[in-house]
Design a protein around this motif. Structure first.
Motif, PDB file in Angstrom:
ATOM      1  N   PHE A   1       0.814  -1.288   0.082  1.00 12.43           N
ATOM      2  CA  PHE A   1       0.473  -0.117  -0.078  1.00 12.43           C
ATOM      3  C   PHE A   1       0.634   1.443  -0.250  1.00 12.43           C
ATOM      4  O   PHE A   1       0.613   2.431  -0.749  1.00 12.43           O
ATOM      5  CB  PHE A   1      -1.313  -0.191   1.223  1.00 12.43           C
ATOM      6  N   THR A   2       1.677   0.935   0.659  1.00 13.71           N
ATOM      7  CA  THR A   2       2.354   2.457   0.751  1.00 13.71           C
ATOM      8  C   THR A   2       4.049   3.050   0.946  1.00 13.71           C
ATOM      9  O   THR A   2       4.612   3.576  -0.215  1.00 13.71           O
ATOM     10  CB  THR A   2       2.586   2.668   2.461  1.00 13.71           C
ATOM     11  N   PHE A   3       4.367   1.788   1.192  1.00  8.47           N
ATOM     12  CA  PHE A   3       5.970   1.608   0.778  1.00  8.47           C
ATOM     13  C   PHE A   3       6.900   1.979  -0.543  1.00  8.47           C
ATOM     14  O   PHE A   3       7.828   2.094  -1.430  1.00  8.47           O
ATOM     15  CB  PHE A   3       7.443   0.866   1.611  1.00  8.47           C
ATOM     16  N   ARG A   4       5.303   1.635  -2.012  1.00 10.34           N
ATOM     17  CA  ARG A   4       6.031   2.025  -3.443  1.00 10.34           C
ATOM     18  C   ARG A   4       5.337   3.225  -2.977  1.00 10.34           C
ATOM     19  O   ARG A   4       5.510   4.083  -4.589  1.00 10.34           O
ATOM     20  CB  ARG A   4       5.184   0.764  -3.689  1.00 10.34           C
ATOM     21  N   ASN A   5       5.124   3.904  -2.244  1.00  3.60           N
ATOM     22  CA  ASN A   5       4.344   5.578  -2.697  1.00  3.60           C
ATOM     23  C   ASN A   5       5.120   6.479  -2.127  1.00  3.60           C
ATOM     24  O   ASN A   5       5.705   6.614  -1.291  1.00  3.60           O
ATOM     25  CB  ASN A   5       3.042   5.719  -1.914  1.00  3.60           C
ATOM     26  N   ASP A   6       4.913   7.554  -3.625  1.00  4.37           N
ATOM     27  CA  ASP A   6       6.774   7.984  -3.648  1.00  4.37           C
ATOM     28  C   ASP A   6       6.047   9.276  -2.424  1.00  4.37           C
ATOM     29  O   ASP A   6       7.351   9.969  -1.365  1.00  4.37           O
ATOM     30  CB  ASP A   6       6.855   9.442  -4.895  1.00  4.37           C
ATOM     31  N   LYS A   7       4.925   9.577  -2.200  1.00  3.44           N
ATOM     32  CA  LYS A   7       4.482  10.622  -1.153  1.00  3.44           C
ATOM     33  C   LYS A   7       5.508   9.966   0.422  1.00  3.44           C
ATOM     34  O   LYS A   7       6.221  10.747   1.372  1.00  3.44           O
ATOM     35  CB  LYS A   7       3.104  11.186  -0.788  1.00  3.44           C
ATOM     36  N   VAL A   8       4.707   8.920   0.643  1.00  2.00           N
ATOM     37  CA  VAL A   8       5.251   7.951   2.062  1.00  2.00           C
ATOM     38  C   VAL A   8       6.655   8.128   1.944  1.00  2.00           C
ATOM     39  O   VAL A   8       7.274   8.267   3.278  1.00  2.00           O
ATOM     40  CB  VAL A   8       4.432   6.061   2.035  1.00  2.00           C
ATOM     41  N   ILE A   9       7.205   7.875   0.997  1.00  2.00           N
ATOM     42  CA  ILE A   9       8.353   7.398   1.061  1.00  2.00           C
ATOM     43  C   ILE A   9       9.988   8.649   1.791  1.00  2.00           C
ATOM     44  O   ILE A   9      10.130   8.796   1.727  1.00  2.00           O
ATOM     45  CB  ILE A   9       9.178   6.701  -0.478  1.00  2.00           C
ATOM     46  N   GLU A  10       9.137  10.056   0.221  1.00  2.21           N
ATOM     47  CA  GLU A  10       9.927  11.240   1.218  1.00  2.21           C
ATOM     48  C   GLU A  10       8.793  11.665   2.689  1.00  2.21           C
ATOM     49  O   GLU A  10       9.776  11.905   3.176  1.00  2.21           O
ATOM     50  CB  GLU A  10       8.403  12.565  -0.096  1.00  2.21           C
ATOM     51  N   VAL A  11       7.845  11.136   3.573  1.00  2.00           N
ATOM     52  CA  VAL A  11       7.763  11.737   4.492  1.00  2.00           C
ATOM     53  C   VAL A  11       8.782  10.765   5.050  1.00  2.00           C
ATOM     54  O   VAL A  11       9.383  10.611   6.629  1.00  2.00           O
ATOM     55  CB  VAL A  11       6.388  10.950   5.259  1.00  2.00           C
ATOM     56  N   LEU A  12       9.023   9.523   5.304  1.00  2.00           N
ATOM     57  CA  LEU A  12       9.876   8.675   5.464  1.00  2.00           C
ATOM     58  C   LEU A  12      10.952   8.981   5.631  1.00  2.00           C
ATOM     59  O   LEU A  12      11.877   9.140   6.902  1.00  2.00           O
ATOM     60  CB  LEU A  12       9.614   7.051   5.391  1.00  2.00           C
ATOM     61  N   ARG A  13      11.665   9.220   4.577  1.00  2.00           N
ATOM     62  CA  ARG A  13      12.574  10.215   4.426  1.00  2.00           C
ATOM     63  C   ARG A  13      13.236  11.815   5.744  1.00  2.00           C
ATOM     64  O   ARG A  13      14.363  10.875   6.048  1.00  2.00           O
ATOM     65  CB  ARG A  13      13.181  10.223   3.025  1.00  2.00           C
ATOM     66  N   ASP A  14      12.368  12.085   5.287  1.00  2.34           N
ATOM     67  CA  ASP A  14      12.363  13.456   6.140  1.00  2.34           C
ATOM     68  C   ASP A  14      12.325  12.760   7.646  1.00  2.34           C
ATOM     69  O   ASP A  14      13.138  13.746   8.317  1.00  2.34           O
ATOM     70  CB  ASP A  14      11.202  13.987   5.602  1.00  2.34           C
ATOM     71  N   GLY A  15      12.111  11.982   8.064  1.00  2.00           N
ATOM     72  CA  GLY A  15      11.372  11.769   9.162  1.00  2.00           C
ATOM     73  C   GLY A  15      13.248  10.730   9.424  1.00  2.00           C
ATOM     74  O   GLY A  15      13.525  11.190  10.664  1.00  2.00           O
ATOM     75  N   VAL A  16      14.085  10.259   8.821  1.00  3.42           N
ATOM     76  CA  VAL A  16      14.877   9.601   8.790  1.00  3.42           C
ATOM     77  C   VAL A  16      15.547  10.889   9.191  1.00  3.42           C
ATOM     78  O   VAL A  16      16.829  10.778  10.279  1.00  3.42           O
ATOM     79  CB  VAL A  16      15.547   8.811   7.860  1.00  3.42           C
ATOM     80  N   LYS A  17      16.115  11.876   8.678  1.00  2.00           N
ATOM     81  CA  LYS A  17      16.858  12.870   8.527  1.00  2.00           C
ATOM     82  C   LYS A  17      16.455  13.461  10.137  1.00  2.00           C
ATOM     83  O   LYS A  17      17.401  14.458  10.613  1.00  2.00           O
ATOM     84  CB  LYS A  17      16.619  13.978   7.347  1.00  2.00           C
ATOM     85  N   CYS A  18      15.600  14.101  10.195  1.00  2.00           N
ATOM     86  CA  CYS A  18      15.206  14.807  11.280  1.00  2.00           C
ATOM     87  C   CYS A  18      15.943  13.647  12.670  1.00  2.00           C
ATOM     88  O   CYS A  18      16.248  14.312  13.393  1.00  2.00           O
ATOM     89  CB  CYS A  18      13.143  14.857  11.179  1.00  2.00           C
ATOM     90  N   CYS A  19      15.572  12.311  12.389  1.00  4.02           N
ATOM     91  CA  CYS A  19      16.093  11.651  13.546  1.00  4.02           C
ATOM     92  C   CYS A  19      17.612  11.368  13.851  1.00  4.02           C
ATOM     93  O   CYS A  19      18.058  11.738  15.134  1.00  4.02           O
ATOM     94  CB  CYS A  19      15.605  10.534  14.016  1.00  4.02           C
ATOM     95  N   CYS A  20      18.343  11.205  12.445  1.00  2.58           N
ATOM     96  CA  CYS A  20      19.498  11.426  12.985  1.00  2.58           C
ATOM     97  C   CYS A  20      20.138  12.671  13.231  1.00  2.58           C
ATOM     98  O   CYS A  20      21.048  12.866  14.004  1.00  2.58           O
ATOM     99  CB  CYS A  20      20.056  11.293  10.980  1.00  2.58           C
ATOM    100  N   HIS A  21      19.400  14.538  12.771  1.00  2.00           N
ATOM    101  CA  HIS A  21      19.437  15.039  13.773  1.00  2.00           C
ATOM    102  C   HIS A  21      19.791  15.185  14.428  1.00  2.00           C
ATOM    103  O   HIS A  21      20.431  16.344  15.623  1.00  2.00           O
ATOM    104  CB  HIS A  21      18.595  16.260  12.448  1.00  2.00           C
ATOM    105  N   LEU A  22      18.060  15.030  15.001  1.00  2.00           N
ATOM    106  CA  LEU A  22      18.349  15.414  16.439  1.00  2.00           C
ATOM    107  C   LEU A  22      19.627  14.457  17.488  1.00  2.00           C
ATOM    108  O   LEU A  22      20.019  14.407  18.125  1.00  2.00           O
ATOM    109  CB  LEU A  22      17.307  14.237  16.959  1.00  2.00           C
ATOM    110  N   PHE A  23      19.557  13.248  17.103  1.00  2.00           N
ATOM    111  CA  PHE A  23      21.155  12.240  17.538  1.00  2.00           C
ATOM    112  C   PHE A  23      22.223  13.473  17.539  1.00  2.00           C
ATOM    113  O   PHE A  23      23.203  13.004  18.748  1.00  2.00           O
ATOM    114  CB  PHE A  23      20.940  10.907  16.629  1.00  2.00           C
TER     115      PHE A  23
END
Length: 276
Positions: free
Chosen positions: A252-274
């Protein structure tokens, strides 16, 4: 884990605040609940052979919740098909028709119907006398195998349960068939191949899940005699409660460009916090 990620990002990120992802999140909730009901008992039996026991009360609760969640999921798939129809065939009115109030109302009704519809079938199942054995030939309280343990004549009840299964499956499948008929006819009128691909991509994941979900459940429940084919039922049941929930996020979602974009932004945000 994947279904939990879907629920979190849909609730947190405003880019996913749309009817399609709202329905996806509820589908993920259903998958998590279904897995939680069956898999712990199954793992207990695999890790400790001969120690897989369940009380009658727990068996009733497990069967009721498993079937009720299944009905809710099929009804939700029908609602998602209608959502895709409105998105493709009535794009300009999509936000007006599928507003937050309408989506919340639809999902609430589907959950209520799913649970109410299974009260009598589960009650009827446990009105029989079970005297042949106390061993259910499945990794959870499967209705077909429970009826097989009864000393009473279950033929009439099995036929009624079969009719109810037909009503549920066909009733939830009709909106999907009608919606996709209109969707395909609308897509074929689009002049450009690029438009075709974009329109089909909005429906491909839902259609894939419909084929898997209905295919397995037609095999399990769309038969007049519920007590037959125990071994094959175990394999298909395993697919329903383990394989399908695992594949759901990818379909449903992990093949969706918008979801992938949100996940990528979330990973970047977590890395920045750490790092800080």
């Amino acid at each position: 884990m994947g279904n939990l990620v879907i629920i979190v990002i849909v609730c947190v990120d405003k880019r996913l605040q749309s009817p399609m992802y709202f329905f996806f999140s509820h589908l993920s909730v259903l998958e998590i609940l279904t897995t939680s009901i069956v898999v712990p008992v199954m793992l207990w039996g695999l890790l400790l052979p001969g120690m897989q026991t369940i009380s009658l009360t727990a068996c009733v609760a497990q069967l009721f919740l498993y079937l009720a969640l299944g009905i809710t999921e099929f009804a939700l798939l029908g609602a998602m098909a209608v959502d895709r129809y409105v998105a493709v065939c009535n794009l300009l009115r999509y936000k007006l028709i599928m507003n937050s109030h309408t989506c919340t109302w639809m999902v609430t009704v589907l959950w209520v119907i799913g649970f109410l519809f299974q009260i009598w079938p589960v009650y009827a199942t446990f009105q029989f006398t079970f005297c042949k054995s106390n061993v259910v030939n499945n990794f959870f309280c499967d209705r077909g195998q429970l009826l097989k343990l009864s000393c009473d004549d279950t033929l009439f009840t099995e036929f009624l349960l079969f009719l109810m299964a037909v009503f549920i499956m066909v009733g939830s499948l009709i909106p999907t068939i009608v919606s996709y008929t209109y969707i395909i006819s609308t897509i074929l009128k689009i002049p450009s191949p690029c438009g075709w691909r974009k329109a089909f991509s909005t429906c491909a994941s839902h259609f894939t899940f419909v084929v898997i979900g209905y295919g397995t459940c037609f095999f399990l429940y769309m038969k007049p005699k519920q007590t037959q084919a125990a071994q094959s039922n175990r394999v298909v049941s395993l697919m329903v409660v383990v394989v399908t929930p695992f594949l759901n996020p990818f379909i449903f979602t992990f093949r969706n460009d918008k979801v992938i974009e949100v996940l990528r932004d979330g990973v970047k945000c977590c890395c920045h916090l750490f790092r800080n």
